[in-house]
Design a protein around this motif. Structure first.
Motif, short mmCIF file in Angstrom:
data_model
loop_
_atom_site.label_atom_id
_atom_site.label_comp_id
_atom_site.label_asym_id
_atom_site.label_seq_id
_atom_site.Cartn_x
_atom_site.Cartn_y
_atom_site.Cartn_z
N PRO A 195 0.84 -1.21 0.00
CA PRO A 195 0.00 0.00 0.00
C PRO A 195 0.87 1.26 0.00
O PRO A 195 2.07 1.20 0.27
N ALA A 196 0.25 2.37 -0.28
CA ALA A 196 0.94 3.66 -0.14
C ALA A 196 0.85 4.10 1.32
O ALA A 196 -0.23 4.14 1.91
N PHE A 197 2.00 4.37 1.93
CA PHE A 197 2.07 4.76 3.34
C PHE A 197 2.32 6.26 3.46
O PHE A 197 3.04 6.85 2.63
N ASP A 198 1.77 6.87 4.52
CA ASP A 198 2.02 8.30 4.72
C ASP A 198 3.18 8.56 5.68
O ASP A 198 3.63 9.70 5.83
N TYR A 199 3.69 7.52 6.34
CA TYR A 199 4.87 7.59 7.20
C TYR A 199 4.70 8.50 8.42
O TYR A 199 5.69 8.95 9.01
N LYS A 200 3.46 8.78 8.82
CA LYS A 200 3.23 9.64 9.99
C LYS A 200 3.20 8.76 11.23
O LYS A 200 2.14 8.37 11.74
N GLN A 201 4.39 8.44 11.72
CA GLN A 201 4.54 7.44 12.78
C GLN A 201 3.89 7.88 14.09
O GLN A 201 3.21 7.08 14.75
N PHE A 213 5.52 -5.63 2.85
CA PHE A 213 4.73 -4.56 3.46
C PHE A 213 5.57 -3.76 4.45
O PHE A 213 5.49 -2.53 4.51
N ALA A 214 6.37 -4.46 5.25
CA ALA A 214 7.15 -3.78 6.28
C ALA A 214 8.19 -2.85 5.66
O ALA A 214 8.39 -1.71 6.12
N VAL A 215 8.87 -3.31 4.61
CA VAL A 215 9.83 -2.45 3.91
C VAL A 215 9.10 -1.27 3.29
O VAL A 215 9.55 -0.12 3.35
N GLY A 216 7.92 -1.54 2.69
CA GLY A 216 7.14 -0.47 2.09
C GLY A 216 6.72 0.59 3.08
O GLY A 216 6.58 1.77 2.75
N ALA A 217 6.51 0.16 4.32
CA ALA A 217 6.09 1.09 5.37
C ALA A 217 7.24 1.92 5.92
O ALA A 217 7.04 2.81 6.74
N GLY A 218 8.46 1.59 5.47
CA GLY A 218 9.61 2.33 5.97
C GLY A 218 10.01 1.92 7.36
O GLY A 218 10.57 2.73 8.13
N ALA A 219 9.75 0.66 7.74
CA ALA A 219 10.17 0.17 9.06
C ALA A 219 11.64 -0.27 8.99
O ALA A 219 12.15 -0.63 7.93
N ALA A 220 12.28 -0.25 10.13
CA ALA A 220 13.60 -0.87 10.23
C ALA A 220 13.36 -2.37 10.35
O ALA A 220 12.75 -2.83 11.33
#
Length: 738
Positions: A166-172, A292-299
């Protein structure tokens, strides 16, 4: 443009169902003029959305064939197969082959599982899928290597398209607040829960981590895998709960026992600081959760399974060894100690993830579909047996494995002789026939010993009155006073063939002794197949002794017994000798046509050809042989059983087409003879070969679950009777053409 997807589908809680739904939405976003429908695999009733236009009951093989008809009739431009062995019926999902091999349009295959060490069925199925596919899409570079090395798929057919996210907004911070976990350090694992996920490794690593960073929370998001629930319930989850208590982590490990929506999953992934896939073995070629996790910008931290090594390369994540919780503990503490290092991991993952959003990948798939539509790629052309150089080599390996000094053992467990089942006249008669045919065709000296062994068994099995015993145990004790009429007829067929092919006069004399000792019983036969086999044996004898009027008259009497049966059962629509089509059917018109060379009777010729045409129209459809299975005989005006199909019927059909070709000189029947033989090589309803190139044996049949992998004497002998028949006919035809 119309696309049909063959897949599981929402609301089924399944990763492939979610993948297909996401793919459809991404295509629709790219080009709303493309019509997309789903052919859904269903293991139970679901309330499907409107795009599902056909449902396949996973375990009903006929549903797959009906689905193929539906797709063809609705003229889809392309079909997309989402392949994972476990979502289809039959052994290793073999039923899907009967669907895709009847499609009339290009096939694109998304492979979600590629095994480095497949079993026989798994390898054969994937090879067959690859042959039929126009394009194969894989989601990692390692998958390309596996396809080429293990499944011999040409690189021109393979495309690499990463798993979409999915497209993530990265607003953690906002995501953490939504989860009521603001100011927490969140570690996350999500997906179906099962022992192979290795979650205990993370739990074992946490005590030291939470000691130094008490704000750490480990979220385990996902339901227990449905297959695990069926087999062992919540045993694994309960084990994890006890381990959490043992480690004193009750306040730091939280379960979310749910199959979460994509929207909720996006929130969890955006909120997490570190994502972990602690799988316990390397054999995973695709992980949607990892993507999905990489796409979300997670470590992302992971054990080094195939997809992880590929996706986390170039600093996009960190690998730790399988089950090594101490190494994982050190990595977690190091990342929390060094926020800059943690943030660098997140940035690299984010940059990669932005390239793999569904919106962007939808463009890649749309381009593939349009290329297939404009210039469809042809699937691999199957090897057709039309030249001697393309013919398999004849080998005795498996037949010799089954044979000892007494005779041939009738059954095998896989490729190993099953001594418990002993011997039978049927198979030793067939073995004699194969030995004679092989010696006649190839002239191998060692075959004379084999002829002696099998002829000796027949001689030993004959009673003083000329009838035969059939079954004998491994202790060489006959198990019945008189064998079946069918076994009698098969013995006579082999003995008749010996009159023209015996390499020694001694064999001829012994065969003649046995044959004529049995002659008084010919007229008493009642089984129409026993009659047919006996007629074939007599016809072979008359090739060598055409002026034997007594035997010719016996042949006439037997032939008109079959005429009587035909007239009693046949009507305007049913042109057959019985009210059912049972086993070894082709042998009956074959015997009539063979005998008519010596009897020259118009009525026999008419019935022989009429019954032949009737049978041909039933068993030769869609360009390949589909014989009647023995699960349920085909009665008038009723559907015939597709399974279990037996090699004995195929051999009779090969011989029948050979006979019709020799009579008519019509090349159509020569081609159908070849096509019938190719049933053994994979041109059948399951699209899987029964001949085993490793053991040189033949599997026992096509069953509802797949191939019966036992390689008994009957199946292997039937294969080689067919084999030598085809070889000789090819040789003759090629000589004529030259």
């Amino acid at each position: 443009m119309k696309i049909a997807y063959i897949s599981t589908y929402l609301p089924k809680q399944c990763g492939i169902a979610t993948f297909t739904n996401d793919l459809i939405q991404s295509i629709d976003h790219q080009d709303s003029t493309i019509t997309q429908h789903v052919i859904a695999l269903s293991d139970q009733p679901y309330s499907y959305p409107g795009e599902v236009v056909f449902q396949i009951n996973t375990h009903q093989q006929l549903d797959y064939i009906q689905a193929a008809h539906f797709i063809n009739e609705n003229k889809y431009d392309c079909v997309v197969l989402e392949h994972e062995y476990g979502i289809f019926g039959g052994n290793s999902g073999v039923y899907i082959l009967s669907l895709i091999n009847q499609l009339h349009m290009p096939l694109l295959v998304n492979l979600h599982t590629i095994l480095e060490k497949p079993n026989i069925d798994e390898r054969a199925i994937l090879i067959e899928i690859a042959k039929r596919a126009s394009i194969i899409v894989v989601m990692s570079s390692y998958a390309i290597d596996l396809l080429q090395k293990i499944y011999h798929v040409h690189e021109n057919k393979i495309r690499l398209i990463p798993h979409g996210v999915p497209a993530f907004d990265y607003k953690q911070d906002i995501a953490k607040e939504q989860l009521h976990l603001a100011h927490k350090k969140i570690i996350l694992t999500f997906g179906f829960i099962a022992r192979n996920k290795g979650i205990e490794t993370v739990i074992q690593a946490l005590p030291k981590v939470v000691q130094e960073y008490p704000e750490t929370i480990y979220l385990i998001v996902g339901k227990t895998h449905p297959n695990v629930l069926l087999e062992s319930g919540e045993e694994y989850r309960e084990y994890l709960i006890e381990l959490i208590k043992e480690k004193g982590l009750e306040q730091h490990v939280l379960f979310v026992n749910d199959f979460v929506s994509t929207e909720a999953l996006t929130t969890y992934l955006t909120a997490c600081d570190i994502y972990i896939t602690p799988y316990i073995n390397e054999a995973q070629i695709t992980s949607g959760t990892l993507s999905f996790a990489v796409g979300a910008g997670a470590a992302v931290l992971s054990t080094p399974y195939w997809h992880a090594k590929d996706l986390l390369a170039d600093g996009r994540g960190i690998l730790f060894d399988f089950k090594n919780y101490k190494e994982l503990k050190n990595i977690l503490i190091d990342l929390f100690d060094n926020p800059k290092k943690l943030e660098d991991l997140r940035i690299k993952a984010r940059h990669h993830g932005e390239k793999t959003t569904w919106n962007k990948l939808g463009h890649s798939y749309t381009k593939l579909f349009k290329n297939l539509f404009l210039a469809p790629l042809s699937p691999d052309t199957k090897t057709k047996i039309d030249r001697l150089e393309s013919f398999p080599k004849f080998r005795w390996d498996h037949l010799d494995r089954l044979t000892n000094h007494v005779g041939i053992i009738q059954h095998a467990t896989f490729a190993t002789p099953n001594y418990r089942e002993g011997y039978c006249l049927d198979d030793n008669a067939r073995a004699l026939l194969v030995s004679l045919m092989q010696h006649d065709a190839f002239g191998e000296k060692a075959t004379k010993k084999r002829i002696s062994t099998y002829l000796s068994y027949i001689y030993y099995a004959q009673r003083e009155d000329g009838l035969f015993h059939n079954f004998m145990n491994f202790q060489n004790e006959f198990l019945e006073e008189t064998g079946s009429e069918d076994s009698f007829g098969r013995a006579i067929w082999a003995l008749g063939y010996l009159f023209n092919t015996a390499p020694y006069n001694d064999f001829y004399q012994l065969g003649s002794l046995i044959f004529f000792k049995a002659v008084p019983h010919f007229e008493n036969l009642k089984s129409i197949r026993a009659i047919a086999y006996t007629m074939m044996g007599i016809s072979e004898y008359l090739k060598q002794q055409p002026n034997d009027e007594r035997i010719t008259e016996l042949l006439r009497k037997l032939a008109f017994k079959l005429v009587h049966e035909y007239e009693a059962s046949a009507d305007e629509d049913w042109k057959w000798f019985e009210p059912v089509l049972a086993y070894d059917n082709a042998i009956i018109p074959l015997a009539i046509l063979m005998s008519n060379k010596f009897l020259n009777d118009d009525k026999l010729k008419e019935i022989g050809f009429t019954s032949f045409y009737f049978l041909e129209n039933i068993i030769m459809q869609n360009g390949f042989l589909s014989i009647i299975g023995n699960q349920k005989w085909a009665k008038q005006n009723q559907n015939m059983s597709k399974f279990g199909q037996q090699p004995i019927d195929v051999t009779a059909t090969v011989l029948l087409f050979r006979e019709v070709f020799e009579i008519t000189k019509n090349n159509e029947y020569f081609e159908k003879m070849i096509r019938s033989f190719e049933w053994f090589l994979g041109e059948n309803d399951l699209k899987l070969p029964l001949y085993d190139h490793h053991t040189k044996g033949c599997c026992d049949g096509l069953e509802t679950y797949g191939i019966n992998r036992n390689q008994g004497a009957e199946s292997t002998l039937c294969y080689f009777i067919s084999y030598i028949t085809i070889y000789k006919e090819l040789n003759i035809k090629l000589q004529v053409e030259e």
